[in-house]
Design a protein around this motif. Sequence first.
Motif, short mmCIF file in Angstrom:
data_model
loop_
_atom_site.label_atom_id
_atom_site.label_comp_id
_atom_site.label_asym_id
_atom_site.label_seq_id
_atom_site.Cartn_x
_atom_site.Cartn_y
_atom_site.Cartn_z
N SER A 112 0.64 -1.31 -0.24
CA SER A 112 -0.27 -0.04 -0.15
C SER A 112 0.56 1.32 -0.17
CB SER A 112 -1.14 0.24 0.98
OG SER A 112 -1.65 1.58 1.15
N LEU A 113 1.91 1.29 0.62
CA LEU A 113 2.94 2.63 0.90
C LEU A 113 3.83 2.61 -0.55
CD1 LEU A 113 4.04 3.91 2.92
CD2 LEU A 113 5.77 2.41 3.09
N LEU A 114 4.02 1.38 -1.18
CA LEU A 114 4.65 1.91 -1.85
C LEU A 114 3.53 2.03 -3.79
CD1 LEU A 114 7.31 -1.83 -2.36
CD2 LEU A 114 7.73 0.51 -3.32
N CYS A 115 2.58 1.64 -3.51
CA CYS A 115 1.59 1.69 -4.15
C CYS A 115 1.01 3.61 -3.64
CB CYS A 115 -0.35 1.38 -4.35
SG CYS A 115 -1.36 2.33 -4.58
N SER A 116 1.01 3.79 -2.80
CA SER A 116 0.41 5.05 -2.59
C SER A 116 1.75 6.33 -3.11
CB SER A 116 0.64 6.38 -1.28
OG SER A 116 0.84 7.06 -0.76
N ILE A 117 3.38 6.58 -3.62
CA ILE A 117 4.56 6.42 -3.59
C ILE A 117 4.40 6.66 -5.14
CG2 ILE A 117 7.00 7.28 -4.03
CD1 ILE A 117 6.93 5.03 -2.13
N TYR A 118 3.84 5.49 -5.77
CA TYR A 118 3.67 5.96 -7.45
C TYR A 118 3.12 6.01 -7.47
CZ TYR A 118 7.46 1.81 -7.71
OH TYR A 118 8.52 1.06 -7.46
N ALA A 119 1.40 6.75 -7.06
CA ALA A 119 0.39 7.40 -7.31
C ALA A 119 1.38 8.76 -7.28
CB ALA A 119 -1.29 6.70 -6.00
N GLN A 120 1.89 9.09 -5.72
CA GLN A 120 2.10 10.61 -5.94
C GLN A 120 2.62 10.78 -7.11
OE1 GLN A 120 3.78 11.82 -2.45
NE2 GLN A 120 2.79 10.57 -1.26
N LYS A 121 3.95 9.94 -7.81
CA LYS A 121 4.10 10.68 -8.64
C LYS A 121 3.95 10.02 -10.22
CE LYS A 121 8.57 8.97 -8.63
NZ LYS A 121 9.49 9.83 -9.08
#
Length: 231
Positions: free
Chosen positions: A91-100
């Motif tokens: 979920s954390l990695l998803c959040s970072i990639y979504a921000q980018k």
Amino acid sequence: GDEKAMCISYVPAITHYRYKDKREEVKKCCDEMRSQSRKSNYLQYYYYAYQQEVYSLVESKHYAEGILLAKKANQEAWAEKYAFGIYCTHSLLCSIYAQKKQYKAAIEEIEKGLQYATQIPDQDPAMGYSVYANVLMDAKRYDDALNALNKALDIVVTDQQKSTLMSMKLEVLGRLNRMDEMRSYLDECEKQFKIFNLNVNKIKHYKVLQHIATGNYDEALKAARSEEMKD
């Protein structure tokens, strides 16, 4: 017990240092929290500490470092087959990639963690699908987002989470221009929100948007004004 309290005791300091953008202090607190939680076997705080440290890096635009740390945490979670850690780190990695705005990568990450989201004690099993639907909406994959929301609504437990999902479904129906469905779902939402004892005004803008989308500008104005009077 006391050991759990010791783990939790790091939370205010981490929050404070994150707010002040003091990354070294955040890292120090997170290291200590990980050490304490590993020692006392309260592993949710071990991964919480990783999560907070990653957020601290991402907030100061250190995306590459944040991704590396999240991946390290993810590998550890998989190695010990710890459901909360697996879901939390994906979920954390998803959040970072979504921000980018790297939505393909974001969707891949949350999909890997989805089945583990339903295995976490004391967490609404629909939480993972809520995150999944959010990133699908960001990627403008509205049909897929609607499917994810319907799955989430089938398994949701808490009223608060259900109201969030229902609001998201309203928005998706609007985006898909399915106005008849949106209209009937608005009525359902209004009834449910009253049952949940939530502020019905939460859905007011959907009423206004729905009237605008169907060309009923007078009705849109009336809806906006009647809701303003209630606020």
